[in-house]
Design an enzyme around this catalytic site. Structure first.
Site, PDB file in Angstrom:
ATOM      1  CG  ASN A  13      -1.726   1.255   1.362  1.00 10.98           C
ATOM      2  OD1 ASN A  13      -1.743   2.078   0.449  1.00 10.98           O
ATOM      3  ND2 ASN A  13      -2.409   1.420   2.488  1.00 10.98           N
ATOM      4  CD1 TRP A  14       3.366   0.809  -3.016  1.00 10.40           C
ATOM      5  CD2 TRP A  14       3.742   2.174  -4.758  1.00 10.40           C
ATOM      6  NE1 TRP A  14       4.136   0.116  -3.922  1.00 10.40           N
ATOM      7  CE2 TRP A  14       4.383   0.929  -5.009  1.00 10.40           C
ATOM      8  CE3 TRP A  14       3.842   3.177  -5.712  1.00 10.40           C
ATOM      9  CZ2 TRP A  14       5.102   0.692  -6.177  1.00 10.40           C
ATOM     10  CZ3 TRP A  14       4.568   2.931  -6.877  1.00 10.40           C
ATOM     11  CH2 TRP A  14       5.194   1.707  -7.107  1.00 10.40           C
ATOM     12  CE  LYS A  15      -0.154   3.165   4.725  1.00 14.84           C
ATOM     13  NZ  LYS A  15      -0.041   3.244   6.187  1.00 14.84           N
ATOM     14  CG  HIS A  98      -5.761   1.936   5.016  1.00 15.55           C
ATOM     15  ND1 HIS A  98      -5.327   2.893   5.909  1.00 15.55           N
ATOM     16  CD2 HIS A  98      -4.760   1.032   4.919  1.00 15.55           C
ATOM     17  CE1 HIS A  98      -4.108   2.582   6.308  1.00 15.55           C
ATOM     18  NE2 HIS A  98      -3.737   1.456   5.719  1.00 15.55           N
ATOM     19  CD  GLU A 100      -2.802   5.516   6.605  1.00 19.49           C
ATOM     20  OE1 GLU A 100      -2.774   5.565   5.365  1.00 19.49           O
ATOM     21  OE2 GLU A 100      -1.893   5.015   7.291  1.00 19.49           O
ATOM     22  CD  GLU A 170      -3.464  -2.487   7.141  1.00 14.91           C
ATOM     23  OE1 GLU A 170      -2.378  -2.779   6.648  1.00 14.91           O
ATOM     24  OE2 GLU A 170      -4.009  -1.384   6.969  1.00 14.91           O
ATOM     25  N   GLY A 176       2.241   2.393  10.716  1.00 14.94           N
ATOM     26  CA  GLY A 176       3.172   3.509  10.579  1.00 14.94           C
ATOM     27  C   GLY A 176       3.852   3.901  11.881  1.00 14.94           C
ATOM     28  CB  SER A 216       5.034  -1.719  11.932  1.00 15.88           C
ATOM     29  OG  SER A 216       4.598  -0.382  12.148  1.00 15.88           O
ATOM     30  N   GLY A 237       2.874  -1.100   4.221  1.00 16.82           N
ATOM     31  CA  GLY A 237       2.962   0.333   3.938  1.00 16.82           C
ATOM     32  C   GLY A 237       4.400   0.731   3.653  1.00 16.82           C
ATOM     33  N   GLY A 238       5.052   1.313   4.648  1.00 17.50           N
ATOM     34  CA  GLY A 238       6.407   1.857   4.478  1.00 17.50           C
ATOM     35  C   GLY A 238       7.385   0.927   3.771  1.00 17.50           C
TER      36      GLY A 238
HETATM   37  P1  13P Z   1       2.963   0.429   7.658  1.00 20.66           P
HETATM   38  O1  13P Z   1       3.487  -0.875   7.080  1.00 20.66           O
HETATM   39  O2  13P Z   1       3.710   1.631   7.146  1.00 20.66           O
HETATM   40  O3  13P Z   1       2.817   0.365   9.136  1.00 20.66           O
HETATM   41  O4  13P Z   1       1.484   0.589   7.064  1.00 20.66           O
HETATM   42  C1  13P Z   1       0.629  -0.477   7.141  1.00 20.66           C
HETATM   43  C2  13P Z   1      -0.566  -0.162   6.365  1.00 20.66           C
HETATM   44  O5  13P Z   1      -1.322   0.732   6.705  1.00 20.66           O
HETATM   45  C3  13P Z   1      -0.816  -0.921   5.146  1.00 20.66           C
HETATM   46  O6  13P Z   1      -2.071  -0.660   4.631  1.00 20.66           O
END
Ligand code: 13P
Length: 255
Positions: A13-15, A98, A100, A170, A176, A216, A237-238
């Protein structure tokens, strides 16, 4: 549960990261590293990167996903993108619900349900995100929260349609933050979701549904998380923005 009943899905998930040129470059790095993976590999990129990403991954084993969709097919919804539009350009997956989106942009269980419906109707695969806040975990209501979120999103979804759904657990406090759920915590909640799927759709569906962990996950902790019997991949994510790290996670899912 037998993990062999279901192939793992590892999705980045590149956000809100990467311009189209940067997306092309990152995919160019990822493609050779994940070639031949046994699991499904997905990159969920920003809307403006979708066309470039689809072009860059043509003929490879990487599927492309979006990060949200609206529930109507078209109309006066300024700034929104429909599931039909995503399908029309060749997108395979869409992330829905998600945390967010829920926390920052007003998404809730009812809109998540409507988006899920629209995505399935358009022929997209859904990565449905559920997870509790830290406060809810501390109150001991994680299972109830996650069951409720899942149950509402799946209202009206048939057993056949369920085959196009991946669930991503999640925990909000792990996203994050660098704080991961322990492997045991991740497995416990994933198992509870699988149990719910069994209640709603029967054992075969529970055995078959792919339930990811996200929050994470990285190259260092992926092995332990992905070796859990009910963790069938990850939503990353990251670490999905670093080709090498992402490919290590993909290889752990294959292992
Ligand atoms: P991180 O891996 O950056 O914690 O993000 C997880 C996430 O929200 C994937 O959708």
């Amino acid at each position: 549960m037998n993990k062999n009943l279901r192939p793992a899905v590892v999705a980045g998930n590149w956000k809100m990261n990467k311009t189209p040129d940067e997306a092309k470059a990152l995919l160019g790095e990822i493609i050779p590293l994940v070639k031949g993976a046994d699991c499904e590999v997905v990159a969920c990129v920003p809307f403006v990167d979708l066309l470039v990403a689809l072009e860059a991954t043509k003929g490879t084993n990487i599927k492309i996903g979006a990060q949200n969709c609206h529930w109507e097919k078209s109309g006066a919804f300024t700034g929104e993108v429909s599931a039909e539009m995503l399908k029309a350009i060749g997108v395979d997956y869409v992330i829905i619900g998600h945390s967010e989106r829920r926390t920052l942009f007003g998404d809730n269980d009812l809109t998540v349900r409507k988006r899920t419906r629209a995505a399935l109707d358009a022929g997209l695969k859904v990565i449905l995100c559920v997870g509790e806040y830290l406060e809810q975990r501390e109150q001991g209501i994680t299972t109830e929260i996650v069951r409720l979120q899942t149950k509402i999103a799946l209202l009206g979804v048939s057993a056949e349609e369920l085959k196009n759904i991946v669930i991503a657990y999640e925990p909000v406090w792990a996203i994050g933050t660098g704080k991961t759920a322990t492997a045991a915590q991740a497995n416990e909640v994933n198992a509870a979701i699988r149990e719910l799927i069994g209640e709603l759709y029967g054992k075969a569906a529970a055995d078959a549904i792919v339930i990811q962990y996200g929050g994470s996950m990285n190259a260092a902790n992926a092995e332990e998380l992905l070796s859990q019997p009910d963790v069938d991949g990850g939503l990353i994510g990251g670490a999905s923005l670093k080709a090498k790290d992402f490919s290590v996670i993909v290889s752990e899912a294959n292992a």
